[in-house]
Write a protein that holds these residues in place. Structure first.
Motif, PDB file in Angstrom:
ATOM      1  N   GLU A  38       0.733  -1.108   0.101  1.00  0.00           N
ATOM      2  CA  GLU A  38       0.056   0.139   0.065  1.00  0.00           C
ATOM      3  C   GLU A  38       0.967   1.337  -0.062  1.00  0.00           C
ATOM      4  N   CYS A  39       1.968   1.357   0.879  1.00  0.00           N
ATOM      5  CA  CYS A  39       2.903   2.534   0.946  1.00  0.00           C
ATOM      6  C   CYS A  39       3.385   2.631  -0.343  1.00  0.00           C
ATOM      7  N   SER A  41       2.753   1.787  -3.355  1.00  0.00           N
ATOM      8  CA  SER A  41       1.711   2.294  -4.518  1.00  0.00           C
ATOM      9  C   SER A  41       1.553   3.740  -4.295  1.00  0.00           C
ATOM     10  N   GLN A  42       1.743   4.413  -3.260  1.00  0.00           N
ATOM     11  CA  GLN A  42       1.310   5.715  -3.024  1.00  0.00           C
ATOM     12  C   GLN A  42       2.525   6.693  -2.837  1.00  0.00           C
ATOM     13  N   THR A  43       3.928   6.040  -2.982  1.00  0.00           N
ATOM     14  CA  THR A  43       4.852   6.885  -2.879  1.00  0.00           C
ATOM     15  C   THR A  43       5.977   6.768  -4.063  1.00  0.00           C
ATOM     16  N   ASP A  44       6.296   7.946  -4.414  1.00  0.00           N
ATOM     17  CA  ASP A  44       7.380   8.182  -5.722  1.00  0.00           C
ATOM     18  C   ASP A  44       8.817   8.371  -5.007  1.00  0.00           C
ATOM     19  N   GLN A  47       9.902  11.696  -3.582  1.00  0.00           N
ATOM     20  CA  GLN A  47       9.496  12.028  -2.290  1.00  0.00           C
ATOM     21  C   GLN A  47      10.451  11.543  -1.264  1.00  0.00           C
ATOM     22  N   CYS A  63       9.422   2.042   2.381  1.00  0.00           N
ATOM     23  CA  CYS A  63       8.006   1.596   2.991  1.00  0.00           C
ATOM     24  C   CYS A  63       8.276   0.572   4.052  1.00  0.00           C
TER      25      CYS A  63
END
Length: 323
Positions: A38-39, A41-44, A47, A63
């Motif tokens: 989940e982490c 998939s939401q982090t680039d 960042q 993550c």
């Protein structure tokens, strides 16, 4: 004594292998896997802080770090079992450095070898037949602690191998020098022995490098066997000096080498009594590195005392022959 040492070393090997095999239960937990997915998939990657990207942390690894600590925090609060993740305990990193305590202790070990490199260079006469070999001890030692530092800063496949290979070289070189000193090998015999040690080391790292999966069990067994031979040799030589077969002039300092090798072995036993890191900083492995810091000077002091006596004896014998 020999049987007890063999049994203890056998137990150490078994426990080490068990730790390697079962030490990653945390990264198999469904909640950890789901959290990381989940982490990620939401982090680039953009960042991540610069220092993490500099140390080649990936989004998934970062993550994993945060998920690991969230799960560990909850486990501590509820007095539940603390798991290892990817073969490591949950450490608090410092600006991307994975194991800060082990890094600090590795650096301090390296500093000790540097300090005695200078002393050996200044105090051991150039004429002493083992000076070149003795000068290599701190060089090989510093190399080992440099790669230990790098490995604990950032654990990758490459840094792991360099850490293990340099540590193996340090252990084997210790045995090489012990045999040269105890048996007074010179000339052709010294060449043959050092050549054999070199061949053994090349075969060792070639075998490990050829494997798709690093053979931790074999590597640990090989290091324990070589280390045990070195410890036994120095210990027997040390004890001998306090018997009728020894040299009374060595009694004031012969204990140093025996005590130093035994204490290194005792310190290594910290690896067996593994436990979750205190305050997520200090674990058994880092304490092992801390324990070896004062032991290197004891061994080097023995070398300096022994070299002084050997030089005086050689000079005295030479003066008698010339008179």
């Amino acid at each position: 004594m020999t049987r007890q040492n063999s049994l203890a070393l056998g137990v150490l090997v078994i426990l080490t292998v068990v730790t390697v095999c079962y030490g990653s239960s945390g990264d198999r937990k469904p909640e950890y896997i789901a959290c990381v997915e989940e982490c990620a998939s939401q982090t680039d990657i953009s960042q991540l802080p610069f220092y993490l990207r500099l140390l080649q942390w990936t989004v998934k690894q970062d993550c994993g770090y945060h998920c690991m600590h969230n799960i560990t925090k909850e486990a501590i609060e509820n007095n539940r079992y603390i798991h290892q993740y990817h073969g490591k305990w949950p450490f608090q990193r410092f600006y991307g450095i994975q194991e800060p305590a082990s890094v600090i202790f590795s650096i301090l070990n390296g500093v000790m070898h540097l300090r005695y490199f200078r002393r050996l260079k200044e105090q051991v006469p150039d004429s002493y037949f083992l000076k070149k070999f003795y000068m290599m001890i701190p060089i090989v030692g510093m190399n080992a602690w440099v790669w230990s530092t790098v490995f604990h800063i950032r654990d990758t496949g490459l840094t792991e191998k360099l850490d293990y290979f340099s540590a193996g070289l340090y252990i084997l070189y210790g045995l090489c020098v012990a045999v040269l000193r105890v048996f007074y090998l010179r000339g052709g015999w010294a060449f043959v022995w050092t050549g054999l040690c070199t061949l053994l080391y090349v075969c060792h790292i070639s075998y490990l490098s050829s494997l798709k999966r690093f053979d931790y069990g074999y590597n640990m067994t090989a290091c324990i066997i070589i280390g045990s031979l070195q410890t036994s040799l120095w210990l027997m030589w040390s004890i001998k000096q306090y018997t009728s077969w020894g040299n009374p002039e060595r009694k004031p300092f012969a204990w140093m080498v025996g005590v130093s090798v035994v204490l290194v072995t005792v310190a290594m036993c910290l690896e067996v009594f593994d436990f979750p890191p205190i305050k997520q900083i200090l674990d058994a492995h880092s304490l092992w590195h801390a324990a070896t810091i004062p032991l290197a000077p004891l061994f080097y002091k023995f070398l300096l005392h022994d070299t002084t006596l050997e030089t005086l004896v050689h000079k005295s014998a030479k003066d008698k022959r010339s008179s």
